[in-house]
Design an enzyme around this catalytic site. Structure first.
Site, PDB file in Angstrom:
ATOM      1  N   CYS A   2       0.846  -1.203   0.000  1.00 36.12           N
ATOM      2  CA  CYS A   2       0.000   0.000   0.000  1.00 36.12           C
ATOM      3  C   CYS A   2       0.882   1.254   0.000  1.00 36.12           C
ATOM      4  CB  CYS A   2      -0.882   0.044   1.237  1.00 36.12           C
ATOM      5  SG  CYS A   2      -1.737  -1.498   1.573  1.00 36.12           S
TER       6      CYS A   2
HETATM    7  N1  GLN Z   1      -1.161  -6.896   3.926  1.00 36.49           N
HETATM    8  C1  GLN Z   1      -2.049  -5.772   4.036  1.00 36.49           C
HETATM    9  C2  GLN Z   1      -3.342  -6.002   3.301  1.00 36.49           C
HETATM   10  O1  GLN Z   1      -3.462  -6.935   2.552  1.00 36.49           O
HETATM   11  C3  GLN Z   1      -1.380  -4.488   3.580  1.00 36.49           C
HETATM   12  C4  GLN Z   1      -1.090  -4.537   2.157  1.00 36.49           C
HETATM   13  C5  GLN Z   1      -0.123  -3.528   1.664  1.00 36.49           C
HETATM   14  O2  GLN Z   1       0.710  -2.955   2.343  1.00 36.49           O
HETATM   15  N2  GLN Z   1      -0.207  -3.426   0.400  1.00 36.49           N
HETATM   16  O3  GLN Z   1      -4.254  -5.236   3.486  1.00 36.49           O
END
Ligand code: GLN
Length: 263
Positions: A2
């Protein structure tokens, strides 16, 4: 991975941080510049912001942030752009999500950051390998009542539940996040760059993914990556704890395993 961004300081229009900059969060949702894992952040989005001005009578003094979240790509959400255009705030935390393989996907608003409890907003950029088996190694000692309030069946929501539990037991934001990192380490490692704010201070970890900060005329912004090419952006070294207030930023390396988890 994210992308996320947080701000504390004098009231500022949300769009000045999210939509106006050439490489702001909306642009980062489809063309991030520093993302090492994943390509597009289209599995949800959210922004939480704090009210400006005196507290509304009868609501107490703790400022409860408002949130707007969605399950899809932020670029398709008209309301995000509208809110950004007109709302000014003294603090915000916003994120766009790329669901980790094995986690609930882009149909879940509940899995989109920022997570919220009372005055707190939280987001996690990263992934815990071996999910969901790793959850039991990470969440040991957690009251099942806490687990029952999990926002979503994701690693981020579990890290948040642990953080809330620690804050509720009187830990400071910094020591709560330090313990979360220690648990991640203890559970076999993972990427856990986190942002936590109460509207006055941003406490963050840089742990496996990019993080930087920049001072604005009347505040400070902490983000996954620079939203413009201003030379004022400062990279946070990996494995650091950051504390940012409008009047100053502190970054310190930390070795969480030395804290000694009482398992
Ligand atoms: N693992 C977390 C999720 O799936 C955060 C994902 C991320 O950092 N892209 O929401």
């Amino acid at each position: 991975m994210c992308r996320h961004v947080a701000y504390v300081g004098a009231p500022i229009r949300m769009g000045a941080l999210l939509t106006d900059p050439p490489f702001g969060l909306v642009r980062q949702s489809w063309a991030p510049r520093r993302q090492q894992h994943g390509v597009v952040n289209a599995d949800g989005f959210g922004v939480g912001w704090y009210p400006t001005g005196p507290p509304v009578a009868g609501t107490g003094s703790a400022p409860e942030p408002a949130r707007h979240r969605g399950a899809g790509p932020v670029w398709a959400d008209e309301t995000f752009a509208e809110l950004s255009r007109v709302i000014s705030t003294s603090a915000l935390l916003a994120a766009v999500r790329s669901a980790t393989v094995g986690m609930v996907g882009g149909q879940s608003v509940a899995a989109a950051a920022p997570f919220r409890r009372g005055p707190w907003l939280f987001s996690h950029n990263g992934a815990l390998p071996g999910w969901p088996e790793s959850a039991s190694r990470l969440g040991w000692g957690l009251d099942p009542g806490v687990l029952a309030t999990l926002d979503a069946p994701t690693d981020s929501a579990l890290l948040w539940a642990i953080t809330v539990d620690l804050l509720g037991r009187g830990k400071t934001a910094a020591s709560a996040l330090t313990e979360v990192i220690a648990r991640v380490q203890d559970a076999g490692g993972g990427r856990a760059t986190m942002l936590l704010t109460d509207g006055h201070t941003i406490t963050a970890t840089a742990w496996g993914t990019s993080l930087c900060w920049r001072r604005l005329p009347d505040g400070v912004v902490v983000a996954s990556e620079p939203y413009d090419d201003d030379p004022g952006w400062v990279d946070v070294p990996d494995r650091s704890l950051l504390t940012a207030r409008p009047d100053g930023v502190a970054v310190e390396p930390f070795a969480p395993t030395q804290d000694g988890l009482d398992r």
